[in-house]
Design a protein around this motif. Structure first.
Motif, short mmCIF file in Angstrom:
data_model
loop_
_atom_site.label_atom_id
_atom_site.label_comp_id
_atom_site.label_asym_id
_atom_site.label_seq_id
_atom_site.Cartn_x
_atom_site.Cartn_y
_atom_site.Cartn_z
N SER A 24 44.56 50.10 43.51
CA SER A 24 43.48 51.44 43.43
C SER A 24 42.99 51.76 44.84
N ALA A 82 49.58 60.85 31.82
CA ALA A 82 48.08 60.96 32.26
C ALA A 82 47.20 62.06 31.29
N CYS A 93 45.21 60.63 28.63
CA CYS A 93 43.88 59.61 29.03
C CYS A 93 42.84 60.84 29.32
N GLU A 94 41.61 60.23 29.44
CA GLU A 94 40.41 60.67 29.74
C GLU A 94 40.75 61.11 31.54
N ASN A 95 40.03 62.16 31.87
CA ASN A 95 40.14 62.57 33.43
C ASN A 95 41.72 62.72 33.89
N SER A 96 42.52 62.91 32.94
CA SER A 96 44.00 62.99 33.48
C SER A 96 44.43 61.77 34.42
N LYS A 97 43.73 60.57 34.14
CA LYS A 97 44.21 59.70 35.05
C LYS A 97 44.73 58.41 34.09
N THR A 149 45.73 54.57 33.45
CA THR A 149 45.39 52.89 33.71
C THR A 149 46.56 52.10 33.30
N THR A 192 47.43 51.89 29.68
CA THR A 192 48.17 53.11 28.90
C THR A 192 49.43 52.72 29.04
N GLN A 228 47.94 59.57 43.23
CA GLN A 228 46.70 59.57 42.96
C GLN A 228 46.43 59.89 41.42
N LYS A 258 43.71 55.76 37.54
CA LYS A 258 42.28 55.75 37.07
C LYS A 258 41.26 54.74 37.90
#
Lengths: 677, 351
Positions: free
Chosen positions: A411, B313, B316-320, B322, B325, B347, B350
């Motif tokens: 990250s 993506a 998920c929330e925010n199109s990010k 983890t 997932t 990028q 999340k």
């Protein structure tokens, strides 16, 4: 008178007029080849290996080679041979044996040895046994020529004063070394003087202070020079004990000498290459050494935790370092020094506390032996279980955290990448915003502004180009100059390295020349002493006077010769004219008488007598001439006889005959002995 | 359009080597910082000890592209005491062909007139009008040289045919923004090879990751370390010992690709990779497929993968995305790791 002289000059008295003219020179010059050589050999004989035979002195009354006895000649020749060619000479005995055949053998082998050495003259055993002066002289001269030079120089020729002193010293040392060491109680008074330890002190030197020792080339400070002038003791008074004066001086001298040599070596090998002046090189070297010493001291003074001396020696050292460095670098060292002492204090005050704590901890851990065995075992089991559980939990957590870390690092990478991209795009956007803002400002009057902008761009482009051409006017010569200077510089570099090389060459040459000069100086000194040793009473004046006398004599003789020659010519002329007169007179008389003879008988008779008379007279003259010729021949032969007589051939032959007889006698005696045996 | 592009040029400089053997930076316009000037001098083949002449080299230093053309002065010209000279162009964009052509024009001008003033006139003309008149053959037009063309100039087919299935390592490394180092003793080969690699990630069209000509000195390595992922070219064989500088090492003369130990985990290969690799090889083997078509094939496949990732993506929330997932989808571990790292590179992760 002249004839007499001419007759006596050839032969064995050739030197007579010479020696008569220079009576004082004779011993030095004439007989040098014989006597001096022998004296040399004789006195130097101690160094030779000779089987116990005594050296022979040349008798006082012997002052010419002519008076040499056979024994003397044989010994001289043998000793010369031993020096020239030891293996050859050592096989020969320097004494003349009594037996005739042995004498003959010795003579023959000596003659053979001389011929082997390259002697060209006539030589046989009789040369040694029945010597004639010219033969012996030429033989001895030949042998002296052959003597090896170097040893002759080293051992014989008088050297300079220092050389003489050194020789004396070495002789003394050798003599003392040759003496055996004797215990003190058994020493004779003589040995006491050289071997007692009381006389010779221990080599103990002290540092001497000399006025010129420091600051060579620079004038000393006033105070220092005052000190030198008013307070400095003379060198001999400086050491505490008088006995150590020579030692101190020797030490000091060796020190100076080696320092100078070392410096010269270093300067020639390394110093020249640095292209610094000698002072610059020295100061650089000093700075370097000082820095190294300082580093070493500092490293050695690092506080050592276990060292009990640390607290005591530390501050002293630091102080010393401080003062040492203060001379060179000043402020920076001061700061370092204080920091160093601070840390030191810190470490050493901490130490007692920490050690006390450790001791307490160790005491608490000590197991108490009062607990029972079973209790202990169960307790240990429980403990093990608990620890294993803990370990499991920990490893699980480790894994979790590891995964998290991995994820987080990815990250982070993403975020940092994003950040970078954002920053970049931000910058770009800011630029474009600025441009767009300006464009918007210009938008209302677009056409006009566009035209304005275009003219602006064109004009500034032109301006920039004209500026560039102006700049070019400055730049091009500068670049040119730079290149020129660089070229010059590289040329200089080349030149200087070449010169450096030359300088090195010159240095070598200088050293060589110095060596040569030293050698020549030595030679000069030696020659001077030699010159001084030569007899002074023979003055140049006497020589010239004598030469002039001889020249006068010769001139007188020449005059006489010319007188006699002219006399002879006159006589010849007279003889010629008389002969002519006689011929003419005879011819006239002959004619007259012949004329009358035809008429008168008695006249005819007288003509006959006349003819007979003439014939007889002619014969008479012829005879007289022949007699003269014969007389001359006789004189020549007489001269020859005299020369032969000089060689003592007859007596020699007689002697040889006698020798032969003696040998035969010995042989027959020996044969008889053999037969008897 | 042309007006915007011309602004990409930053400066023009001149390096000369004279008869003394000295190499001098003699002229530039408008200005070049001292640091960049030193770097450019070290890149210029005149300062190298070998007498090898590299006619044209280019590279990147701190986001500034440089293009150096070197010419030997043969026939007697206005240039006295000069044996060689180099024209150095710096710009913000990657376009070797454009700047090679332009610097050739400038070289001819300089060797003809012996004065940088004429050169500067040409430079100003290109800067303001986007074109420059050449005395001999026509004129130089900026708009003839499109950035797109420059990106496609290298031959991807050569790369794939040289390394076969191993090309997938290069693909993965570039997709994951890893550090790729290429070594070949000849700088021309390095330049030719490295400029192709960014085309493997055509969807990014990011050539700023390319550092085709790097020396092993601290200044350049420092500037290189500032980038997350890069493709760097080296001629110094010493680079093979500097494992701190690369995740993937390409030894061009021996056609070898090495993955460094610390990047092995991220570069695990699975079925997905084999598919992409096969696609690359097959596409490159086609005789009648051009380089741009091959690149397009690869790009289509890449877009497919990315579309999958984006769809994941979006759930998920925010199109990010983890890691959780991804784990729920139960991908094979290699694919999961690849997707995870790819998400980070794109990028989509999340935080």
């Amino acid at each position: 008178m002249f004839k007499k002289v001419a007759c006596t000059v050839p032969g064995n008295h050739r030197h007579l007029p010479y020696s008569a003219a220079f009576p004082t020179l004779r011993p030095a010059v004439l007989t040098e080849n014989s006597e001096q050589t022998q004296e040399r050999r004789w006195t130097g004989g101690g160094e030779e290996v000779d089987g116990g035979c005594k050296e022979r002195e040349v008798a006082e009354d012997v002052d010419s080679v002519k008076q040499f006895s056979s024994e003397l000649i044989v010994e001289a020749v043998v000793r010369c041979l031993r020096v020239i060619d030891p293996p050859l000479g050592n096989g020969l005995s320097p004494t003349l044996p009594p037996g005739m055949s042995a004498r003959f053998r010795l003579g023959m082998s000596l003659a053979q040895a001389c011929q082997d050495l390259g002697y060209k003259g006539e030589i046989g055993y009789q040369t040694f046994l029945y010597s004639s002066e010219p033969e012996i002289r030429s033989l001895l001269m030949f042998l002296v020529e052959k003597l090896p030079r170097a040893s002759a120089e080293a051992s014989d020729q008088p050297a300079g004063k220092s050389a003489l002193l050194q020789k004396a010293i070495s002789a003394q040392v050798r003599a003392q070394l040759a003496l055996p060491w004797v215990p003190p109680t058994c020493r004779l008074p003589l040995l006491c003087r050289t071997q007692s330890t009381g006389m010779s002190g221990i080599f103990r030197s002290q540092a001497l202070s000399l006025p010129y020792s420091k600051g060579l080339g620079k004038p000393p400070v006033k105070e220092v020079s005052d000190y030198y002038r008013d307070f400095l003791l003379p060198v001999t008074a400086q050491p505490s004990q008088y006995a150590s004066v020579p030692a101190s001086l020797l030490e000091r001298h060796a020190l100076d000498l080696s320092a100078a040599q070392e410096w010269e070596n270093e300067w020639n090998s390394q110093g020249l290459l640095t292209r610094l002046s000698p002072e610059g090189y020295r100061s650089r070297k000093r700075a370097r050494l000082q820095k190294r010493i300082e580093e070493q001291l500092r490293a050695a003074a690092q506080p050592h935790p276990n060292s009990p001396h640390g607290p005591h020696s530390g501050p002293d050292l630091a102080e010393m370092l401080h003062s040492f460095g203060g001379a060179t670098t000043g402020g920076t060292v001061l700061a370092k020094g204080t920091r160093f002492t601070h840390t030191e204090k810190f470490t050493f005050t901490q130490e007692p506390e920490t050690s006390a704590q450790q001791m307490a901890a160790a005491a608490s851990v000590m197991p108490s032996s009062r607990q029972s065995e079973e209790d202990l075992l169960a307790q240990q089991q429980d403990e093990l279980q608990a620890l294993q559980d803990q370990l499991k939990q920990l490893s699980i957590r480790m894994e979790e955290v590891g995964g998290d870390m991995k994820q987080l690092s990815v990250s982070i990478a993403q975020v940092s990448d994003e950040l970078k991209q954002r920053e970049l795009s931000n910058g770009e956007k800011e630029d474009s915003v600025r441009v767009k803002k300006q464009t918007i400002d210009l938008l209302p009057d677009a056409e006009n502004n566009l035209a304005k902008l275009q003219t602006l761009v064109e004009s500034s482009a032109k301006r920039v180009i004209s500026l560039a051409s102006q700049w070019e006017k400055h730049r091009a010569p500068l670049i040119e100059e730079c290149r020129r200077l660089k070229e010059l510089c590289s040329n200089r570099e080349l030149e200087s390295s070449r010169k450096l090389f030359e300088i090195k060459d010159l240095h070598d040459k200088i050293r060589q020349s110095a060596d040569e000069a030293k050698k020549k100086e030595g030679l000069y000194k030696q020659l001077i002493t030699e010159f001084e040793n030569l007899p002074k009473d023979v003055s140049r004046c006497a020589y010239t006077q004598r030469i002039l006398e001889i020249v006068g004599n010769i001139r007188k003789q020449k005059e006489e010769i010319t007188k006699i020659l002219s006399d002879t010519k006159e006589l010849q002329k007279e003889i010629n004219s008389l002969t002519g007169k006689l011929d003419r007179t005879f011819a006239v008389t002959d004619e007259l008488v012949f004329k009358d003879a035809k008429k008168d008988e008695s006249v005819r008779k007288s003509y006959k007598y006349l003819a007979a008379l003439h014939e007889n007279c002619t014969q008479l003259i012829q005879t007289i001439e022949d007699t003269g010729t014969i007389m001359r021949e006789i004189r020549d032969l007489e001269e020859q006889i005299e020369t032969e007589n000089g060689k003592k051939t007859v007596s020699n032959l007689e002697r040889i005959l006698e020798d032969y007889k003696a040998i035969r006698q010995e042989n027959s005696a020996l044969a008889a002995k053999v037969r008897e045996a | 359009m042309a007006g915007v592009e011309t602004q990409l040029m930053l400066s023009v400089g001149l390096i000369e080597k004279d008869v003394n053997g000295d190499v001098l930076w003699v002229w530039c316009y408008p200005s070049v910082s001292a640091e960049l000037r030193d770097v450019l001098l070290s890149k210029c083949c005149l300062t190298l000890d070998s007498s090898m002449l590299h006619t044209f080299v280019f590279g990147q230093f701190s986001r500034t592209w440089y293009y150096i053309t070197t010419v030997e002065v043969h026939e007697p010209t206005a240039l006295k005491k000069v044996t060689h000279f180099s024209i150095v162009l710096t710009a913000k964009d990657f376009n070797p062909e454009k700047y090679a052509a332009f610097s050739r024009v400038l070289c001819r001008m300089y060797s003809k007139h012996g004065s940088p003033v004429r050169m500067m006139e040409g430079y100003i003309a290109v800067l303001t009008k986007g074109m420059c008149q050449n005395d001999e053959n026509g004129s130089f037009l900026v708009k003839d040289y499109d950035a797109q063309k420059a990106y496609l100039a290298g031959s991807i087919k050569d790369v794939v045919s040289q390394f076969g299935m191993e090309s997938i390592i290069l693909y993965t490394a570039l997709m994951l923004k890893k550090r790729v180092v290429v070594h070949h003793p000849r700088i021309e080969a390095v330049l030719e090879f490295t400029r192709v690699l960014p085309a493997l990630t055509w969807h990014r069209k990011d050539w700023s990751i390319l550092h085709p000509y790097v020396h092993l000195n601290e200044r350049e390595l420092e500037s290189l370390r500032l980038c997350t992922g890069y493709v760097a070219g080296f001629v110094d064989p010493e680079i093979s010992n500097r494992s701190d500088l690369f995740d993937v090492y390409v030894n061009l003369p021996d056609s070898e690709i090495t993955v460094s130990q610390n990047a092995k985990e991220a570069m695990l290969m699975g079925k997905l990779h084999r598919d992409v690799g096969l696609l690359m090889v097959q596409s490159a083997e086609h005789a009648d497929r051009t380089d741009s078509q091959v690149i397009k094939d690869i790009s289509v496949k890449t877009k497919e993968i990315l579309a999958n990732l984006t769809s994941l993506a979006e759930e998920c929330e925010n199109s990010k995305i983890t890691l959780e997932t991804l784990k729920q989808r139960r991908f094979p571990p290699a694919t999961e790791s690849f997707l995870f790292h790819l998400a980070a590179a794109e990028q989509l992760l999340k935080i």
